[in-house]
Design an enzyme around this catalytic site. Structure first.
Site, PDB file in Angstrom:
ATOM      1  N   LYS A   1     -14.413   1.223  15.827  1.00 28.18           N
ATOM      2  CA  LYS A   1     -13.133   0.516  15.687  1.00 28.18           C
ATOM      3  C   LYS A   1     -12.432   0.384  17.041  1.00 28.18           C
ATOM      4  O   LYS A   1     -11.852  -0.647  17.359  1.00 28.18           O
ATOM      5  CB  LYS A   1     -12.243   1.267  14.687  1.00 28.18           C
ATOM      6  CG  LYS A   1     -11.052   0.467  14.217  1.00 28.18           C
ATOM      7  CD  LYS A   1     -10.388   1.083  13.002  1.00 28.18           C
ATOM      8  CE  LYS A   1     -11.204   0.867  11.754  1.00 28.18           C
ATOM      9  NZ  LYS A   1     -10.690   1.581  10.594  1.00 28.18           N
TER      10      LYS A   1
ATOM     11  N   PRO B   1      -3.086 -11.672  10.548  1.00 31.87           N
ATOM     12  CA  PRO B   1      -3.408 -11.446  11.969  1.00 31.87           C
ATOM     13  C   PRO B   1      -3.612  -9.953  12.206  1.00 31.87           C
ATOM     14  O   PRO B   1      -2.934  -9.129  11.586  1.00 31.87           O
ATOM     15  CB  PRO B   1      -2.140 -11.935  12.704  1.00 31.87           C
ATOM     16  CG  PRO B   1      -1.053 -11.894  11.680  1.00 31.87           C
ATOM     17  CD  PRO B   1      -1.706 -12.140  10.357  1.00 31.87           C
ATOM     18  N   ASP B   2      -4.551  -9.608  13.064  1.00 32.25           N
ATOM     19  CA  ASP B   2      -4.742  -8.197  13.427  1.00 32.25           C
ATOM     20  C   ASP B   2      -3.834  -7.925  14.635  1.00 32.25           C
ATOM     21  O   ASP B   2      -4.103  -8.379  15.747  1.00 32.25           O
ATOM     22  CB  ASP B   2      -6.217  -7.935  13.748  1.00 32.25           C
ATOM     23  CG  ASP B   2      -6.487  -6.450  13.918  1.00 32.25           C
ATOM     24  OD1 ASP B   2      -5.631  -5.741  14.490  1.00 32.25           O
ATOM     25  OD2 ASP B   2      -7.552  -6.001  13.475  1.00 32.25           O
ATOM     26  N   ILE B   3      -2.764  -7.204  14.377  1.00 30.64           N
ATOM     27  CA  ILE B   3      -1.728  -7.018  15.409  1.00 30.64           C
ATOM     28  C   ILE B   3      -2.266  -6.169  16.555  1.00 30.64           C
ATOM     29  O   ILE B   3      -2.107  -6.508  17.735  1.00 30.64           O
ATOM     30  CB  ILE B   3      -0.469  -6.375  14.787  1.00 30.64           C
ATOM     31  CG1 ILE B   3      -0.014  -7.218  13.582  1.00 30.64           C
ATOM     32  CG2 ILE B   3       0.652  -6.256  15.808  1.00 30.64           C
ATOM     33  CD1 ILE B   3       0.988  -6.544  12.689  1.00 30.64           C
TER      34      ILE B   3
ATOM     35  N   PHE C   1      -4.699   3.420  15.042  1.00 27.33           N
ATOM     36  CA  PHE C   1      -5.012   4.458  14.065  1.00 27.33           C
ATOM     37  C   PHE C   1      -6.217   4.026  13.247  1.00 27.33           C
ATOM     38  O   PHE C   1      -6.452   2.830  13.063  1.00 27.33           O
ATOM     39  CB  PHE C   1      -3.811   4.698  13.131  1.00 27.33           C
ATOM     40  CG  PHE C   1      -2.844   5.693  13.691  1.00 27.33           C
ATOM     41  CD1 PHE C   1      -2.066   5.372  14.791  1.00 27.33           C
ATOM     42  CD2 PHE C   1      -2.732   6.957  13.131  1.00 27.33           C
ATOM     43  CE1 PHE C   1      -1.191   6.289  15.333  1.00 27.33           C
ATOM     44  CE2 PHE C   1      -1.853   7.887  13.659  1.00 27.33           C
ATOM     45  CZ  PHE C   1      -1.074   7.556  14.764  1.00 27.33           C
TER      46      PHE C   1
ATOM     47  N   ASP D   1      -4.449  -6.159   5.215  1.00 23.62           N
ATOM     48  CA  ASP D   1      -5.448  -7.002   5.875  1.00 23.62           C
ATOM     49  C   ASP D   1      -5.393  -8.442   5.375  1.00 23.62           C
ATOM     50  O   ASP D   1      -5.779  -9.356   6.069  1.00 23.62           O
ATOM     51  CB  ASP D   1      -6.851  -6.425   5.649  1.00 23.62           C
ATOM     52  CG  ASP D   1      -7.038  -5.122   6.422  1.00 23.62           C
ATOM     53  OD1 ASP D   1      -6.602  -5.074   7.588  1.00 23.62           O
ATOM     54  OD2 ASP D   1      -7.589  -4.150   5.860  1.00 23.62           O
TER      55      ASP D   1
ATOM     56  N   ASN E   1       0.856  -1.194   0.000  1.00 19.07           N
ATOM     57  CA  ASN E   1       0.000   0.000   0.000  1.00 19.07           C
ATOM     58  C   ASN E   1       0.888   1.237   0.000  1.00 19.07           C
ATOM     59  O   ASN E   1       2.110   1.134   0.069  1.00 19.07           O
ATOM     60  CB  ASN E   1      -0.966  -0.034   1.187  1.00 19.07           C
ATOM     61  CG  ASN E   1      -0.232  -0.027   2.510  1.00 19.07           C
ATOM     62  OD1 ASN E   1       0.457   0.923   2.845  1.00 19.07           O
ATOM     63  ND2 ASN E   1      -0.357  -1.118   3.259  1.00 19.07           N
TER      64      ASN E   1
ATOM     65  N   LYS F   1     -11.453  -3.310  18.345  1.00 14.07           N
ATOM     66  CA  LYS F   1     -10.051  -3.708  18.498  1.00 14.07           C
ATOM     67  C   LYS F   1      -9.656  -3.859  19.966  1.00 14.07           C
ATOM     68  O   LYS F   1      -8.631  -4.441  20.278  1.00 14.07           O
ATOM     69  CB  LYS F   1      -9.142  -2.669  17.849  1.00 14.07           C
ATOM     70  CG  LYS F   1      -9.450  -2.401  16.381  1.00 14.07           C
ATOM     71  CD  LYS F   1      -8.505  -3.143  15.489  1.00 14.07           C
ATOM     72  CE  LYS F   1      -8.704  -2.735  14.050  1.00 14.07           C
ATOM     73  NZ  LYS F   1      -7.761  -3.396  13.169  1.00 14.07           N
TER      74      LYS F   1
HETATM   75  N1  CTP Z   1      -3.823  -3.007  12.270  1.00 14.02           N
HETATM   76  C1  CTP Z   1      -3.017  -4.029  12.742  1.00 14.02           C
HETATM   77  N2  CTP Z   1      -2.995  -5.246  12.111  1.00 14.02           N
HETATM   78  C2  CTP Z   1      -3.768  -5.452  11.022  1.00 14.02           C
HETATM   79  C3  CTP Z   1      -4.576  -4.412  10.524  1.00 14.02           C
HETATM   80  C4  CTP Z   1      -4.577  -3.195  11.169  1.00 14.02           C
HETATM   81  O1  CTP Z   1      -2.313  -3.822  13.734  1.00 14.02           O
HETATM   82  N3  CTP Z   1      -3.724  -6.631  10.429  1.00 14.02           N
HETATM   83  C5  CTP Z   1      -3.875  -1.717  13.002  1.00 14.02           C
HETATM   84  C6  CTP Z   1      -3.265  -0.557  12.256  1.00 14.02           C
HETATM   85  O2  CTP Z   1      -1.897  -0.380  12.570  1.00 14.02           O
HETATM   86  C7  CTP Z   1      -4.105   0.606  12.796  1.00 14.02           C
HETATM   87  C8  CTP Z   1      -5.476  -0.013  12.941  1.00 14.02           C
HETATM   88  O3  CTP Z   1      -5.223  -1.392  13.180  1.00 14.02           O
HETATM   89  O4  CTP Z   1      -3.683   1.029  14.071  1.00 14.02           O
HETATM   90  C9  CTP Z   1      -6.286   0.176  11.697  1.00 14.02           C
HETATM   91  O5  CTP Z   1      -7.280  -0.759  11.662  1.00 14.02           O
HETATM   92  P1  CTP Z   1      -7.981  -1.329  10.333  1.00 14.02           P
HETATM   93  O6  CTP Z   1      -9.025  -2.286  10.771  1.00 14.02           O
HETATM   94  O7  CTP Z   1      -6.986  -1.825   9.345  1.00 14.02           O
HETATM   95  O8  CTP Z   1      -8.624  -0.061   9.814  1.00 14.02           O
HETATM   96  P2  CTP Z   1      -8.435   0.774   8.549  1.00 14.02           P
HETATM   97  O9  CTP Z   1      -7.117   0.535   7.902  1.00 14.02           O
HETATM   98  O10 CTP Z   1      -8.708   2.152   9.014  1.00 14.02           O
HETATM   99  O11 CTP Z   1      -9.508   0.228   7.540  1.00 14.02           O
HETATM  100  P3  CTP Z   1     -10.934  -0.520   7.623  1.00 14.02           P
HETATM  101  O12 CTP Z   1     -11.755   0.184   8.649  1.00 14.02           O
HETATM  102  O13 CTP Z   1     -11.427  -0.336   6.263  1.00 14.02           O
HETATM  103  O14 CTP Z   1     -10.643  -1.951   7.979  1.00 14.02           O
END
Ligand code: CTP
Length: 398
Positions: free
Chosen positions: A337, A303-305, A323, A276, A208, A341
């Site tokens: 969000k 994985p969502d970190i 963020f 993602d 990206n 999260k």
């Molecule tokens: N994040 C992460 N791991 C991921 C995806 C996102 O740690 N696999 C963190 C990013 O660093 C950021 C936040 O989650 O702090 C953003 O969340 P995300 O769900 O990706 O939101 P957006 O990018 O804003 O997009 P969307 O709402 O469309 O999913």
């Protein structure tokens, strides 16, 4: 400036030891007192006479030198300093530090010290990349040791890659950041930044447009306030700031690994634009054009970190900041969000094209916490970083 700061400089045995001479000069120019310790191997590369002449101090060399013990015992020597700096830190010294060996003056000082320690690794690229060195590095980071460099480039041994010692001025910047007495002194903060690259095959990847500018500015502001910052970055265009421990990764999975290895931390800021999805079953050979038509890619979820760290038990940092990049309903989406999260704060920004925030130098953010939301005026990304770092300092002081 380092006026009155006392640095115990341990010079290991490597070709980069010659840079330690310039490092001594630079540290002293800024007012630091430098007490040098030269290892046996270090003496093969620089002479005790030149080290002591530049440092304007006696050079310590031997554990069993009774004269030295009478003058300043090794325990005392290890404790008078504000910082113990190891430059160059060889693979051997790092291994000794990781297991706690104390069989010469340098390793004994490092085991006996209760002051902060910083290392500037320097070694052959294969040695640096070896699993044993990487294991030792992870252990040292977990022990709270700051790491500056190594840099990538041509090496004295004729190879190319990471392993060159950081330049003296980079080390000085890192020392200055580390010794700043600020509101975040003694606090460990983790920052993720930049994009991730998810491979399709060995030569292609999905990425990206994140430049890593906001994450870099946040890490620099936190370090300037005295925090010990671990900066986990994907392949960003912007180089990482000085004065932080840099961990470079490519993929989301590697970022999660690096983040977990960098814990515990007092606070964590997730500024990375993590992909993602990754390509499921990425090919280990280059995909070729075939007569049978186009290749098809299928995706797997990364994985969502942020969510993983927010949901940790004992290891969860006291403050977790995420963020959110939104194009509409910024407040509603970002608030949802934060809940989803499980993080403490969300820094939300409107990235609609008309705001020109993405890729620009300014940012307009809304900070969402458990107590509500605050709309910050549009400002430079460095000013956003300074304000956020100040808020983090306040929150950690409570
Ligand atoms: N994040 C992460 N791991 C991921 C995806 C996102 O740690 N696999 C963190 C990013 O660093 C950021 C936040 O989650 O702090 C953003 O969340 P995300 O769900 O990706 O939101 P957006 O990018 O804003 O997009 P969307 O709402 O469309 O999913």
């Amino acid at each position: 400036m380092l006026a009155g700061k006392h640095i115990l400089l341990i010079i290991g045995g490597g070709i980069a030891a010659f840079k330690a001479l310039d490092l001594i000069r630079r540290l002293r120019e800024r007012g630091a007192l430098v007490t040098p310790v030269l290892t046996r191997a270090g003496e093969e590369f620089v002479t005790p006479l030149s080290v002591s002449a530049l440092a304007g101090s006696k050079v310590y060399r031997d554990l069993f030198d009774l004269g030295d013990e009478a003058e300043m015992g090794h325990i005392q020597l290890s404790r008078v300093a504000d910082l113990v700096l190891v430059a160059p830190a060889t693979a051997d010294l790092m291994a000794k530090m990781a297991v706690g060996l104390a069989n010469d003056l340098a390793s004994t000082l490092l085991l006996a010290t209760d002051t902060p320690v910083m290392i500037a690794p320097a070694m052959n690229v294969r040695m640096w990349e070896h699993a044993a060195t990487q294991r030792n590095l992870a252990t040292l980071r977990q022990d709270g040791i700051s790491v500056v460099g190594p840099n990538e480039g041509d090496m004295a041994c004729g190879e190319y890659g990471p392993g060159r010692m950081a330049e003296p001025m980079e080390i000085v910047a890192a020392v200055e950041e580390r010794l700043v007495d600020g509101p975040l002194s003694g606090k460990r903060v983790l920052v993720t930044s930049g994009p991730t690259h998810e491979p399709i095959d060995p030569v292609r990847y999905i990425a990206n447009r994140s430049s890593g500018a906001q994450g870099k500015a946040i890490a620099a502001s936190l370090a300037a306030m005295g925090a010990q910052v671990t900066f986990v970055t994907g392949p960003a265009d912007t180089p990482p700031p000085a004065g932080v421990t840099v961990v470079r990764v490519q993929t989301a999975a590697q970022m999660l690994d690096a983040v977990t290895q960098s814990l515990p931390a007092d606070a964590a800021v997730f500024a990375a634009a993590v992909a993602d999805w990754r390509v499921e079953g990425a090919s280990d050979r280059k995909l070729k054009k075939t007569k049978d038509g186009l290749p098809s890619l299928s995706f797997a979820e990364n994985p969502d970190i942020l969510k993983t760290v927010s949901g940790m038990g004992a290891d969860r940092p006291k403050l977790v900041v995420g963020f959110a990049a939104e194009t509409d309903d910024v407040f509603a989406n970002a608030t949802a969000k934060r809940q989803r999260k499980g993080c403490d704060w969300i820094v939300a920004n409107d990235v609609s094209p008309e705001t020109e925030i993405m890729g620009g130098s300014e940012n307009a953010v809304t900070l969402i916490t458990a107590d509500g939301s605050e709309v910050w005026p549009r400002m430079d990304k460095t000013a956003v970083a300074r304000n956020l770092a100040a808020r983090i300092a306040d929150a950690l002081a409570q």
